[in-house]
Design a protein around this motif. Structure first.
Motif, PDB file in Angstrom:
ATOM      1  N   UNK A  34      -3.695 -13.603   2.424  1.00  0.00           N
ATOM      2  CA  UNK A  34      -4.100 -12.505   1.553  1.00  0.00           C
ATOM      3  C   UNK A  34      -3.302 -11.239   1.852  1.00  0.00           C
ATOM      4  N   UNK A  35      -3.061 -10.978   3.137  1.00  0.00           N
ATOM      5  CA  UNK A  35      -2.271  -9.804   3.509  1.00  0.00           C
ATOM      6  C   UNK A  35      -0.861  -9.901   2.932  1.00  0.00           C
ATOM      7  N   UNK A  36      -0.220 -11.044   3.106  1.00  0.00           N
ATOM      8  CA  UNK A  36       1.145 -11.209   2.605  1.00  0.00           C
ATOM      9  C   UNK A  36       1.190 -11.090   1.082  1.00  0.00           C
ATOM     10  N   UNK A  37       0.187 -11.623   0.412  1.00  0.00           N
ATOM     11  CA  UNK A  37       0.161 -11.523  -1.046  1.00  0.00           C
ATOM     12  C   UNK A  37       0.005 -10.062  -1.475  1.00  0.00           C
ATOM     13  N   UNK A  38      -0.902  -9.344  -0.820  1.00  0.00           N
ATOM     14  CA  UNK A  38      -1.082  -7.941  -1.158  1.00  0.00           C
ATOM     15  C   UNK A  38       0.155  -7.118  -0.877  1.00  0.00           C
ATOM     16  N   UNK A  39       0.812  -7.417   0.228  1.00  0.00           N
ATOM     17  CA  UNK A  39       2.031  -6.684   0.578  1.00  0.00           C
ATOM     18  C   UNK A  39       3.126  -6.915  -0.458  1.00  0.00           C
ATOM     19  N   UNK A  40       3.205  -8.124  -0.987  1.00  0.00           N
ATOM     20  CA  UNK A  40       4.222  -8.418  -2.005  1.00  0.00           C
ATOM     21  C   UNK A  40       3.933  -7.705  -3.319  1.00  0.00           C
ATOM     22  N   UNK A  41       2.690  -7.253  -3.501  1.00  0.00           N
ATOM     23  CA  UNK A  41       2.290  -6.576  -4.733  1.00  0.00           C
ATOM     24  C   UNK A  41       2.302  -5.056  -4.606  1.00  0.00           C
ATOM     25  N   UNK A  42       2.789  -4.533  -3.492  1.00  0.00           N
ATOM     26  CA  UNK A  42       2.719  -3.096  -3.233  1.00  0.00           C
ATOM     27  C   UNK A  42       3.402  -2.271  -4.314  1.00  0.00           C
ATOM     28  N   UNK A  43       4.512  -2.756  -4.869  1.00  0.00           N
ATOM     29  CA  UNK A  43       5.247  -1.989  -5.866  1.00  0.00           C
ATOM     30  C   UNK A  43       4.403  -1.719  -7.100  1.00  0.00           C
ATOM     31  N   UNK A  44       3.434  -2.594  -7.362  1.00  0.00           N
ATOM     32  CA  UNK A  44       2.598  -2.436  -8.551  1.00  0.00           C
ATOM     33  C   UNK A  44       1.441  -1.475  -8.313  1.00  0.00           C
ATOM     34  N   UNK A  45       1.179  -1.133  -7.056  1.00  0.00           N
ATOM     35  CA  UNK A  45       0.063  -0.243  -6.744  1.00  0.00           C
ATOM     36  C   UNK A  45       0.496   1.209  -6.912  1.00  0.00           C
ATOM     37  N   UNK A  46      -0.432   2.083  -7.204  1.00  0.00           N
ATOM     38  CA  UNK A  46      -0.114   3.503  -7.359  1.00  0.00           C
ATOM     39  C   UNK A  46      -1.037   4.323  -6.481  1.00  0.00           C
ATOM     40  N   UNK A  47      -0.527   5.457  -6.006  1.00  0.00           N
ATOM     41  CA  UNK A  47      -1.309   6.353  -5.166  1.00  0.00           C
ATOM     42  C   UNK A  47      -1.656   7.607  -5.966  1.00  0.00           C
ATOM     43  N   UNK A  48      -2.863   8.154  -5.788  1.00  0.00           N
ATOM     44  CA  UNK A  48      -3.222   9.387  -6.491  1.00  0.00           C
ATOM     45  C   UNK A  48      -2.399  10.563  -5.974  1.00  0.00           C
ATOM     46  N   UNK A  49      -2.328  11.618  -6.779  1.00  0.00           N
ATOM     47  CA  UNK A  49      -1.598  12.809  -6.357  1.00  0.00           C
ATOM     48  C   UNK A  49      -2.263  13.462  -5.155  1.00  0.00           C
ATOM     49  N   UNK A  50      -3.599  13.411  -5.109  1.00  0.00           N
ATOM     50  CA  UNK A  50      -4.365  14.022  -4.023  1.00  0.00           C
ATOM     51  C   UNK A  50      -5.544  13.129  -3.681  1.00  0.00           C
ATOM     52  N   UNK A  51      -6.032  13.199  -2.446  1.00  0.00           N
ATOM     53  CA  UNK A  51      -7.182  12.369  -2.061  1.00  0.00           C
ATOM     54  C   UNK A  51      -8.498  12.989  -2.514  1.00  0.00           C
ATOM     55  N   UNK A  52      -9.553  12.174  -2.573  1.00  0.00           N
ATOM     56  CA  UNK A  52     -10.873  12.734  -2.823  1.00  0.00           C
ATOM     57  C   UNK A  52     -11.478  13.199  -1.492  1.00  0.00           C
ATOM     58  N   UNK A  53     -12.463  14.092  -1.542  1.00  0.00           N
ATOM     59  CA  UNK A  53     -13.079  14.597  -0.303  1.00  0.00           C
ATOM     60  C   UNK A  53     -13.756  13.472   0.474  1.00  0.00           C
TER      61      UNK A  53
END
Length: 348
Positions: free
Chosen positions: A323-342
């Motif tokens: 599962x870790x390797x699969x998620x790591x291979x999908x990192x390019x498709x993930x997006x990070x928010x501009x700012x974190x929530x509190x």
């Protein structure tokens, strides 16, 4: 530093210039005593001309802030208030207001400028947290290559308990060496160094308690250091020690520890991974392969598993690693928010 209640949102935050003949620490303290929720004495490096070094005094964090570039006081104060309006405590709101994430000192010694990141090594992967040398061997034999031995000192610890701890550390160091694995010893860093360990994990309160002298001694002994972080100010402070990784948690609700923090969620984890400038480890409430995949996909370099290892790690670990390797291979498709929530509940 113990957590205090969030400052009254009606109290102002202040960005001020250094007062002639007054130390920044004293100046900020006076303004706080007069009712300011938090104070930043801008470009106030003890009489130096460094425009990137400022003194912060707030309920949750105080210390030197080293920004990536000089700042405009009016712009910074407006951005600070805007972030407070999003529900962040004063310390987090200020650090987010800088834009590029600054560093925060652990005490009254300014942080050194952040060194460029080293070349990326192998990911930490499935990061097992266990409480005995026997369990260390079990997870290593199951294929885990990053493990933490966590043995908390009881209030009534005596010489016999200390001997048990030393034996567990010694056996775990040998097991990790046999398997070519990375072993982090939780808390007991002097014993870890004495017995040949190469890495330790410490919480922020433990690092603060060491003081400047103790932290210098820790760094001098050459141990790789993992640091817990739950808020933006803790992330900024952790980065100042150039750690081997920063742990971001709790990602999901957890019953392992009683803590005041809101869950980070995958959004904050992704933001941590994007801005930290060092490997980020996901921790908290991670029980199954689906969560491991999502954490890796969000950018985690390692994913901590405690209860999710089950009674038989040999049966569970292969699915977690896949599962870790699969998620790591999908990192390019993930997006990070501009700012974190509190990550702390706002006070009324």
């Amino acid at each position: 530093m113990p957590l205090e209640a969030n400052s009254d949102p009606r109290q102002p935050v202040r960005v001020v210039d250094p007062a002639a003949g007054v130390e920044p620490v004293e100046q900020a303290g006076r303004l706080r005593a007069e009712g300011a929720a938090a104070v930043l004495v801008q470009a106030a490096a003890g009489g130096s001309d460094d425009p990137t070094l400022h003194w912060l005094d707030s309920s949750h964090a105080r210390g030197w802030v080293r920004s990536a570039a000089p700042t405009n006081a009016d712009t910074l104060e407006r951005a600070w208030e805007a972030q407070r309006g999003q529900g962040h405590v004063a310390a987090d709101a200020l650090l987010l207001a800088f834009g590029a994430l600054p560093l925060l000192s652990w005490g009254e010694a300014p942080p050194e400028p952040l060194r460029p990141p080293t070349a990326e090594g192998a990911p930490l992967g499935i990061y097992a947290i266990v409480d005995s040398a026997l369990r260390v061997r079990q997870v290593l034999e199951a294929g885990v290559r990053t493990v933490q031995l966590r043995l908390k000192r009881p209030a009534d610890a005596d010489a016999r308990w200390q001997a048990v701890l030393a034996a567990a550390v010694r056996e775990s160091v040998a097991a990790a060496r046999d398997h070519g694995a990375r072993l982090f010893i939780n808390d007991h860093w002097r014993l870890a160094a004495e017995l040949g360990a190469t890495a330790v994990h410490l919480g922020q309160e433990d690092l603060l308690a060491l003081g400047e002298t103790g932290r210098a001694e820790l760094r001098a002994c050459g141990l790789a250091l993992g640091i817990s972080s739950h808020a933006v100010w803790e992330l900024c402070r952790a980065r100042a020690l150039a750690p081997a990784y920063v742990a971001c948690g709790p990602v999901w609700p957890t019953t392992t520890k009683d803590m005041p923090w809101r869950p980070q969620g995958l959004d904050n984890l992704a933001w941590w991974a994007r801005v930290a400038g060092t490997p980020v480890v996901a921790i908290g409430g991670i029980l199954d392969a689906a969560q491991v995949r999502e954490a890796a996909r969000a950018g985690a370099d390692g994913v901590c598993v405690l209860r999710g290892l089950g009674d038989d790690p040999m049966r569970v670990v292969p699915a977690l690693q896949k599962a870790f390797e699969r998620g790591r291979s999908e990192r390019a498709a993930a997006s990070a928010p501009a700012l974190p929530h509190p990550t702390l509940e706002p006070q009324p």
